[in-house]
Design an enzyme around this catalytic site. Structure first.
Site, short mmCIF file in Angstrom:
data_model
loop_
_atom_site.label_atom_id
_atom_site.label_comp_id
_atom_site.label_asym_id
_atom_site.label_seq_id
_atom_site.Cartn_x
_atom_site.Cartn_y
_atom_site.Cartn_z
N HIS A 93 9.35 18.92 -0.89
CA HIS A 93 9.22 17.78 0.00
C HIS A 93 9.70 18.17 1.39
CE1 HIS A 93 9.75 13.80 1.71
NE2 HIS A 93 9.10 13.28 0.69
N ASP A 110 0.13 15.18 -4.84
CA ASP A 110 0.16 13.74 -4.50
C ASP A 110 -0.45 13.44 -3.14
OD1 ASP A 110 2.31 14.86 -3.12
OD2 ASP A 110 3.74 13.28 -3.65
N HIS A 111 -0.21 14.31 -2.16
CA HIS A 111 -0.73 14.10 -0.80
C HIS A 111 -0.46 15.36 -0.01
CE1 HIS A 111 3.46 13.62 0.28
NE2 HIS A 111 3.58 12.76 -0.72
N THR A 135 3.66 9.28 -1.81
CA THR A 135 3.68 9.45 -3.26
C THR A 135 3.33 8.15 -3.97
OG1 THR A 135 5.52 10.98 -2.99
CG2 THR A 135 5.02 10.29 -5.23
#
Ligand code: GP9
Ligand code: MN
Length: 633
Positions: free
Chosen positions: A412, A471-472, A297
């Site tokens: 997450h 973000d990824h 992040t």
């Protein structure tokens, strides 16, 4: 006692046990790709070579008890190093680097994740340590290894010769292995985990000294490159479209584009985002890539704020948090923007407290600003829906115009979710990670939808633009078997792996009416110039490596941090050049090397990408922005 003096010396037994175990872990626990027999062979010998090198030192220790102690602790420490790497690898598909070790404060917060990354059978990795421990304790004076001097010299000479042999083979297999720092997996598979760590320590000290020796002359190379390759005079039609408007930037945790417009168990995964794509006020970029590395992040934040590349090792937020930057929050001050970050985690995570100050954010609403309790939190902390709900009162009170960054958390790893928050059922594959990913993605989608409603109710919607960016990646290559099942593919090829690095990117401009889906390749590196231009800010004096996404004349490639790239026509990864349109192999490593560079289509782009990444690194390592006076020119 089985092992007596005159039989096998203890350090040899220890070497054999430790080497075998290490090999087993390399081969079956890490996902190290082996393409030929030579690689298999090197991977097999290097654990024994490394173990022998260190354990062989024991012959020089005269006192029995000390020698035993040395062997015991070598085994234990070596095992702990491997184990730490293994746990880390399960989460990041990568090996630990020295900068990462200094991210101590993160380790505490990772608590939950770390536990879920450990497996019950991991205790088996300590069995050899226990065996040696017991043997050495029991072997006390009765069984001693006494070595004549000639033996000691021989053992040490042999261990060094073996190491040299290992390095020699590695160099044949992978020329310039030691000069290229791009790929940690190559290092580990060729020289072993321990030699890799030594290499990493040396490299890290080099980085530290680089800043000391950098001077403003180095800046010229960077400026020249940016002036000729990156910048041009073209102005986008959207220049100034968001002038004076608030910017609400949502960093959507771990979402990848493969979930967009897809279903799981017959249910839409992201109904809100799917609708948003069709909305006439939204630009949606379907070929937008994340460019993050180990800093996850924080890397994505770094790229967006600075339009510089993160580092290939460590998190630049940590390693270079003391540098000077010319970040977006600072630049927009010239248009009187107030800037704030909203993130319900502790403020030192990823060194954010320091970096946000360096980037010139005016305020950071961290976990202290939120009411967090057992019922409204899951996994990493406050649930996204509660987070947005609790944020709105702060947002309403910000000075306008503002730039606000929201970083979501629920989606997450390891993708935990309470039953009552689950609108769709998990997938059914051999990967629980992938299975649970879908319900948490859906939860995040719903939370963003609710946030839109909250913004409307608060009267903030009309006067803002809303940007949403993944973000990824959230699902690593470790789950490729399950992923291939979900994507209904036979296997995930390296080409697919690159295409999986696409993350959603939305720019939503209420009332705009001209939104569309954009298929051009794009990346996080492009966000800063794009947003600045939309705010009507000229970037002629700034230094950055991306392009405004709304101009025609743009770089033809998006560079990933490991040197792979996606160009208009090709996808380059693992030394192979693929046709971007259909994933067919165009060139392999053999015809990509420098000799045939003239005929290669990917080689020139590859060189350009390497140059660009190294210039960005130079800027960061040398802290070169400290030499620029951005106000003056
Ligand atoms: C932590 C959150 C997650 O505050 O941003 O970080 P990640 O592990 O995705 O880098
Ligand atoms: Mn993240």
């Amino acid at each position: 006692m089985v092992f007596k003096r005159g039989n096998i010396p203890l350090y040899v037994i220890a070497t054999a046990l430790f080497g075998l175990k290490t090999y087993f872990i390399y081969r079956f626990m890490f996902n190290i790709s082996l393409d030929n027999f030579m690689q298999e062979f090197i991977l097999f010998i290097n654990p024994f070579v490394s173990a022998f090198l260190v354990l062989g030192i024991s012959v020089w220790i005269k006192k029995d008890s000390r020698r035993m102690k040395f062997i015991r602790y070598t085994m234990l420490i070596g095992t702990l190093i491997i184990f730490a790497n293994l746990v880390f690898y399960r989460s990041f598909t990568d090996f630990i680097t020295i900068p990462q070790l200094f991210q101590g404060s993160n380790a505490g917060d990772l608590g939950n994740s770390i536990l879920s990354l450990m497996k019950f059978y991991d205790v088996l990795f300590f069995v050899d340590v226990v065996i040696i421990w017991v043997l050495t304790k029991k072997m006390k004076p009765a069984v001693k290894d006494v070595y004549p001097r000639s033996n000691k010299v021989f053992v040490t000479a042999l261990s060094l010769a073996l190491l040299a042999g290992n390095f020699f083979l590695a160099e044949i297999e992978r020329p310039q292995l030691f000069t290229r720092a791009f790929d940690r997996e190559y290092l580990v598979k060729n020289i072993g985990l321990f030699n890799y760590h030594i290499y990493d320590i040396v490299l890290h000290s080099k980085v530290k000294s680089q800043r000391v020796f950098a001077d403003d002359n180095e800046l010229k190379d960077v400026e020249e490159y940016i002036d000729t390759i990156i910048k041009n005079d073209e102005q986008s039609e959207l220049f100034g479209v968001a002038e004076g408007k608030n910017v609400i930037f949502i960093s959507a945790e771990s979402i990848q584009s493969f979930v967009i417009n897809e279903e799981v168990n017959g249910q839409e995964i992201t109904p809100f985002m799917n609708r948003l794509i069709d909305d006439e006020d939204t630009y949606y970029f379907e070929n937008f890539y994340h460019q993050t590395e180990q800093g996850k992040t924080s890397d994505s934040e770094f790229i967006v704020e600075n339009s510089l590349y993160p580092l290939s090792r460590g998190a630049v937020y940590f390693t270079h948090g003391q540098n000077e930057y010319h970040a977006l929050p600072e630049i927009i001050k010239q248009k009187d923007y107030y800037s704030a970050v909203f993130h319900a985690n502790n403020r030192s995570f990823w060194n954010r407290d320091q970096m946000y100050e360096v980037a010139n954010y005016d305020h950071f609403f961290d976990e202290e600003a939120y009411e967090i309790n057992d019922t409204n939190s899951v996994g990493w902390g406050l649930k996204d829906k509660d987070y947005f709900e609790q944020s709105i009162k702060y947002l309403q009170n910000l000075e306008e115009p503002f730039y606000s960054k929201f970083i979501t958390l629920t989606n997450h790893f390891p993708f935990e979710l309470d039953d009552e928050d689950r609108s769709i059922e998990p997938y059914n594959s051999n990967s629980n990670t992938l299975n649970n990913y879908f319900p948490t993605v859906r939860y995040m989608d719903e939370s963003i939808e609710e946030f839109f409603t909250l913004l409307e109710e608060a009267g903030l919607y009309e006067d803002s633009i809303i940007v949403i960016m993944g973000d990824h990646d959230g699902i690593s290559a470790n789950h490729n078997k399950a992923m291939s099942m979900f994507l209904e593919k036979e296997e995930i090829t390296p080409y697919d792996q690159i295409q999986l690095q696409r993350v959603p990117f939305f720019i939503h401009i209420p009332g705009h009416g001209e939104g569309r889906v954009i298929s051009d390749i794009a990346g996080q590196i492009d966000v800063k110039p794009t947003l600045l231009h939309m705010l009507g800010i000229d970037t002629a004096n700034d230094l950055y490596f991306g392009n405004d996404l709304f101009i025609e004349d743009r770089k033809e490639y998006i560079a990933l941090r490991n040197g792979d790239f996606i160009s208009d026509d090709f996808v380059y990864t693992t030394g192979v050049c693929y046709d971007r349109a259909n994933g067919e192999v165009i060139e392999t490593e053999s015809n990509l090397d420098t000799d045939s560079a003239t005929e290669s289509v990917c080689q020139p782009i590859k060189e350009q990408v390497e140059k660009e990444l190294s210039l960005s690194d130079k800027l960061i390592y040398g802290d070169l922005l400290r030499f620029v006076n951005f106000d003056e020119e």
